[in-house]
Design a protein around this motif. Structure first.
Motif, PDB file in Angstrom:
ATOM      1  N   VAL A   1      11.048 -13.693 -20.725  1.00 61.03           N
ATOM      2  CA  VAL A   1       9.920 -14.613 -20.809  1.00 61.03           C
ATOM      3  C   VAL A   1      10.316 -15.866 -21.566  1.00 61.03           C
ATOM      4  O   VAL A   1      10.992 -15.804 -22.599  1.00 61.03           O
ATOM      5  CB  VAL A   1       8.724 -13.940 -21.505  1.00 61.03           C
ATOM      6  N   ARG A   2       9.886 -17.014 -21.034  1.00 62.94           N
ATOM      7  CA  ARG A   2      10.039 -18.286 -21.733  1.00 62.94           C
ATOM      8  C   ARG A   2       8.735 -19.049 -21.577  1.00 62.94           C
ATOM      9  O   ARG A   2       8.376 -19.454 -20.460  1.00 62.94           O
ATOM     10  CB  ARG A   2      11.208 -19.091 -21.147  1.00 62.94           C
ATOM     11  N   GLY A   3       7.986 -19.186 -22.665  1.00 67.77           N
ATOM     12  CA  GLY A   3       6.700 -19.859 -22.598  1.00 67.77           C
ATOM     13  C   GLY A   3       5.719 -19.092 -21.724  1.00 67.77           C
ATOM     14  O   GLY A   3       5.463 -17.909 -21.927  1.00 67.77           O
ATOM     15  N   SER A   4       5.192 -19.753 -20.702  1.00 64.75           N
ATOM     16  CA  SER A   4       4.202 -19.140 -19.817  1.00 64.75           C
ATOM     17  C   SER A   4       4.821 -18.543 -18.564  1.00 64.75           C
ATOM     18  O   SER A   4       4.102 -18.121 -17.663  1.00 64.75           O
ATOM     19  CB  SER A   4       3.158 -20.187 -19.404  1.00 64.75           C
ATOM     20  N   LEU A   5       6.161 -18.472 -18.517  1.00 64.85           N
ATOM     21  CA  LEU A   5       6.837 -17.988 -17.318  1.00 64.85           C
ATOM     22  C   LEU A   5       7.687 -16.759 -17.608  1.00 64.85           C
ATOM     23  O   LEU A   5       8.289 -16.636 -18.671  1.00 64.85           O
ATOM     24  CB  LEU A   5       7.736 -19.086 -16.730  1.00 64.85           C
ATOM     25  N   ALA A   6       7.717 -15.857 -16.637  1.00 64.91           N
ATOM     26  CA  ALA A   6       8.548 -14.653 -16.718  1.00 64.91           C
ATOM     27  C   ALA A   6       9.577 -14.702 -15.591  1.00 64.91           C
ATOM     28  O   ALA A   6       9.214 -14.621 -14.413  1.00 64.91           O
ATOM     29  CB  ALA A   6       7.691 -13.399 -16.580  1.00 64.91           C
ATOM     30  N   TYR A   7      10.838 -14.866 -15.952  1.00 61.80           N
ATOM     31  CA  TYR A   7      11.918 -14.857 -14.972  1.00 61.80           C
ATOM     32  C   TYR A   7      12.375 -13.416 -14.775  1.00 61.80           C
ATOM     33  O   TYR A   7      12.552 -12.682 -15.740  1.00 61.80           O
ATOM     34  CB  TYR A   7      13.072 -15.740 -15.451  1.00 61.80           C
ATOM     35  N   PHE A   8      12.554 -13.009 -13.512  1.00 66.82           N
ATOM     36  CA  PHE A   8      12.951 -11.635 -13.267  1.00 66.82           C
ATOM     37  C   PHE A   8      13.948 -11.549 -12.124  1.00 66.82           C
ATOM     38  O   PHE A   8      14.003 -12.407 -11.243  1.00 66.82           O
ATOM     39  CB  PHE A   8      11.743 -10.726 -13.033  1.00 66.82           C
ATOM     40  N   GLY A   9      14.775 -10.498 -12.183  1.00 69.57           N
ATOM     41  CA  GLY A   9      15.838 -10.309 -11.203  1.00 69.57           C
ATOM     42  C   GLY A   9      15.686  -8.974 -10.492  1.00 69.57           C
ATOM     43  O   GLY A   9      15.301  -7.974 -11.096  1.00 69.57           O
ATOM     44  N   VAL A  10      16.006  -8.967  -9.197  1.00 73.58           N
ATOM     45  CA  VAL A  10      15.840  -7.761  -8.384  1.00 73.58           C
ATOM     46  C   VAL A  10      17.064  -7.579  -7.484  1.00 73.58           C
ATOM     47  O   VAL A  10      17.922  -8.450  -7.376  1.00 73.58           O
ATOM     48  CB  VAL A  10      14.581  -7.848  -7.498  1.00 73.58           C
ATOM     49  N   HIS A  11      17.113  -6.433  -6.823  1.00 77.51           N
ATOM     50  CA  HIS A  11      18.014  -6.276  -5.692  1.00 77.51           C
ATOM     51  C   HIS A  11      17.147  -5.991  -4.471  1.00 77.51           C
ATOM     52  O   HIS A  11      16.001  -5.590  -4.580  1.00 77.51           O
ATOM     53  CB  HIS A  11      19.053  -5.174  -5.938  1.00 77.51           C
ATOM     54  N   GLY A  12      17.680  -6.249  -3.291  1.00 77.04           N
ATOM     55  CA  GLY A  12      16.924  -5.956  -2.084  1.00 77.04           C
ATOM     56  C   GLY A  12      15.963  -7.032  -1.638  1.00 77.04           C
ATOM     57  O   GLY A  12      15.394  -6.958  -0.550  1.00 77.04           O
ATOM     58  N   GLY A  13      15.721  -8.046  -2.472  1.00 74.95           N
ATOM     59  CA  GLY A  13      14.875  -9.153  -2.062  1.00 74.95           C
ATOM     60  C   GLY A  13      13.432  -9.035  -2.498  1.00 74.95           C
ATOM     61  O   GLY A  13      13.030  -8.119  -3.221  1.00 74.95           O
ATOM     62  N   PHE A  14      12.633  -9.997  -2.022  1.00 70.48           N
ATOM     63  CA  PHE A  14      11.224 -10.074  -2.405  1.00 70.48           C
ATOM     64  C   PHE A  14      10.413 -10.677  -1.263  1.00 70.48           C
ATOM     65  O   PHE A  14      10.828 -11.671  -0.649  1.00 70.48           O
ATOM     66  CB  PHE A  14      11.064 -10.936  -3.661  1.00 70.48           C
ATOM     67  N   GLY A  15       9.255 -10.084  -0.974  1.00 71.07           N
ATOM     68  CA  GLY A  15       8.355 -10.630   0.039  1.00 71.07           C
ATOM     69  C   GLY A  15       8.983 -10.790   1.397  1.00 71.07           C
ATOM     70  O   GLY A  15       8.667 -11.740   2.126  1.00 71.07           O
ATOM     71  N   GLY A  16       9.891  -9.867   1.759  1.00 71.98           N
ATOM     72  CA  GLY A  16      10.560  -9.957   3.051  1.00 71.98           C
ATOM     73  C   GLY A  16      11.723 -10.926   3.089  1.00 71.98           C
ATOM     74  O   GLY A  16      12.401 -11.042   4.117  1.00 71.98           O
TER      75      GLY A  16
ATOM     76  N   VAL B   1       3.134 -15.665 -16.515  1.00 76.31           N
ATOM     77  CA  VAL B   1       2.890 -14.553 -17.425  1.00 76.31           C
ATOM     78  C   VAL B   1       1.415 -14.149 -17.420  1.00 76.31           C
ATOM     79  O   VAL B   1       1.076 -12.962 -17.474  1.00 76.31           O
ATOM     80  CB  VAL B   1       3.337 -14.916 -18.854  1.00 76.31           C
ATOM     81  N   GLY B   2       0.515 -15.122 -17.333  1.00 75.38           N
ATOM     82  CA  GLY B   2      -0.903 -14.820 -17.411  1.00 75.38           C
ATOM     83  C   GLY B   2      -1.478 -14.149 -16.184  1.00 75.38           C
ATOM     84  O   GLY B   2      -2.364 -13.294 -16.297  1.00 75.38           O
ATOM     85  N   THR B   3      -0.988 -14.520 -14.994  1.00 76.33           N
ATOM     86  CA  THR B   3      -1.601 -14.043 -13.748  1.00 76.33           C
ATOM     87  C   THR B   3      -0.697 -13.165 -12.895  1.00 76.33           C
ATOM     88  O   THR B   3      -1.179 -12.444 -12.027  1.00 76.33           O
ATOM     89  CB  THR B   3      -2.038 -15.236 -12.884  1.00 76.33           C
ATOM     90  N   GLY B   4       0.621 -13.254 -13.098  1.00 73.89           N
ATOM     91  CA  GLY B   4       1.548 -12.523 -12.257  1.00 73.89           C
ATOM     92  C   GLY B   4       1.853 -13.211 -10.941  1.00 73.89           C
ATOM     93  O   GLY B   4       2.610 -12.685 -10.114  1.00 73.89           O
ATOM     94  N   ARG B   5       1.295 -14.393 -10.727  1.00 72.86           N
ATOM     95  CA  ARG B   5       1.558 -15.107  -9.484  1.00 72.86           C
ATOM     96  C   ARG B   5       3.023 -15.538  -9.430  1.00 72.86           C
ATOM     97  O   ARG B   5       3.512 -16.216 -10.329  1.00 72.86           O
ATOM     98  CB  ARG B   5       0.663 -16.347  -9.370  1.00 72.86           C
ATOM     99  N   VAL B   6       3.713 -15.130  -8.359  1.00 70.54           N
ATOM    100  CA  VAL B   6       5.121 -15.475  -8.189  1.00 70.54           C
ATOM    101  C   VAL B   6       5.219 -16.871  -7.601  1.00 70.54           C
ATOM    102  O   VAL B   6       4.625 -17.163  -6.556  1.00 70.54           O
ATOM    103  CB  VAL B   6       5.840 -14.458  -7.289  1.00 70.54           C
TER     104      VAL B   6
END
Length: 404
Positions: free
Chosen positions: A328-343, A354-359
């Motif tokens: 987390v940095r300020g109001s943002l959460a940076y995250f890493g995955v494998h396999g991708g995201f949203g297709g 951070v507040g809403t979870g909106r990517v």
């Protein structure tokens, strides 16, 4: 998904020993090697530089992008841990060499230091290890390194070592006497917390999580947590005086705790409101600065935010593979995955509110399946490590840096 006393989730627990990959940088000038231990150049390379006036504040665009991918020296393997310290980037994992943009290789076994500003390799800043590095923690001139190794810089150190960044030497006075590896490190209330797969510390039976004297590695026997499985992630809540521990355990002090628990920093006993959670093994976590929120990344492909005061889940983001890192940095959460995201198979480094979870829309393309295992972010930029070769089309073996 559970067998016997501990979980046997193949994708999370079995892969916790699999090292992570590299990072990329884009420098207009070909970067070179810096520093020799003990020299003035080495001290300049390892000292924490004061923030430049121009870097006092970074304005992050609506997309959430922390900046552009910059080319730099790389490594010939996987990066599992990263840490920004001033203008230094410390990376650990499983590799043998640092690689210059022209292809030249310099020995750097599983641990290396680079410049954040220009991506150059800092020669001699740290010694090598004979096994994978999984965790990094710093304070002043000191660097604590955790992992699955038995020797560091030629000295016997099972799972944990302390290094002087001013000299590049292993501290001779620090030896925790562990019998197995470390996957998570954190500082809290004057102690060094180490989580992993160890069951003995300094000849004393102490499983999965221990608090040590930062100077010597001596076990604090007043801190006696009772977990039934390994710890992979730690986060200190300075407001409440607790430490959040995540991993692959099911019980703490004989009561059900599904891979996450809040413990008293002084005693290691379960303390305060816990999370009403059921999910996968926790691979990474972050406590927000005011201690009112805990973000959990797990091997059930989920990033969640939980309210500390209520213990309730606030939001949930589902990915196409394990969520392996969050920072987390300020109001943002940076995250890493494998396999991708949203297709999108190349979306492996992402950012959410951070507040809403909106990517947000920022998703630099990463073609490598295993993706990102470690992230750190400061006002100077963002660094990510993993089992990667390119980010946004830029060569980035092992690790990548993004600068405004």
């Amino acid at each position: 998904m559970r067998a016997g006393r501990h979980r046997t989730r193949v994708r999370g627990l079995a892969r916790t020993l699999v090292p992570v990959l590299a990072v990329v940088l884009l420098a207009p000038v070909v970067p070179g090697v810096h520093g020799v231990p003990g020299s003035a150049a080495a001290h300049a390379a390892t000292a924490v530089a004061a923030p430049a006036a121009s870097a006092a504040r970074i304005t992050v665009p609506r997309s959430g992008s922390p900046g552009k991918v910059r080319r730099s020296w790389q490594v010939d393997g996987r990066v599992m841990a990263v840490r920004i310290k001033g203008d230094l980037v410390i990376v650990g994992g499983e590799f043998r060499n640092a690689i210059a943009p022209n292809g030249r290789r310099v020995a750097a076994r599983n641990l290396a230091v680079f410049r954040l500003g220009n991506g150059r390799f800092v020669a001699g800043a740290v010694p090598g290890t004979d096994g994978v590095v999984r965790a990094l923690e710093t304070r002043g001139r000191w660097l604590w390194v955790g992992g699955y190794f038995e020797r560091v810089g030629g000295l016997p150190r099972t799972g944990l070592a302390k290094i002087d960044l001013n000299t590049g030497r292993v501290s001779p006075g620090f030896d925790a006497g562990l019998n197995h590896g470390v996957q998570a490190l954190a500082r809290g209330a004057g102690g060094l917390l180490a989580g992993g797969r160890m069951t003995r510390v300094g000849g004393v039976e102490q499983s999965w999580l221990a608090r040590l004297a930062p100077a010597t590695g001596r076990l604090d026997e007043a801190f006696r947590p009772q977990l039934d499985g390994p710890v992979f992630a730690l986060g200190v809540d300075k407001v409440s005086g607790r430490v959040w521990a995540g991993g692959a355990f099911e019980q703490v002090e004989g009561a059900a705790h599904d891979s996450i628990v809040a413990l008293d920093l002084a005693t290691g006993r379960v303390r305060g409101r816990q999370l009403a959670r059921s999910g996968g093994d926790v691979l990474s976590l972050q406590v927000t600065s005011r201690g009112r929120r805990v973000l959990l990344a797990d091997n059930f492909n989920v990033l969640c935010s939980w309210s500390v005061p209520t213990g309730a889940r606030q939001w949930r983001v589902a990915a196409g593979g394990d969520v392996q890192a969050v920072r987390v940095r300020g109001s943002l959460a940076y995250f890493g995955v494998h396999g991708g995201f949203g297709g999108q198979r190349r979306a492996k480094l992402l950012v959410a509110d951070v507040g809403t979870g909106r990517v947000r829309s920022w998703r630099p393309g990463i073609p490598d399946f295993w993706g990102i295992y470690a992230i750190d972010v400061s006002r100077r930029g963002l660094v990510a490590g993993g089992r990667i070769t390119k980010v946004a089309g830029v060569p980035a073996r092992g690790w990548v840096r993004l600068l405004p």
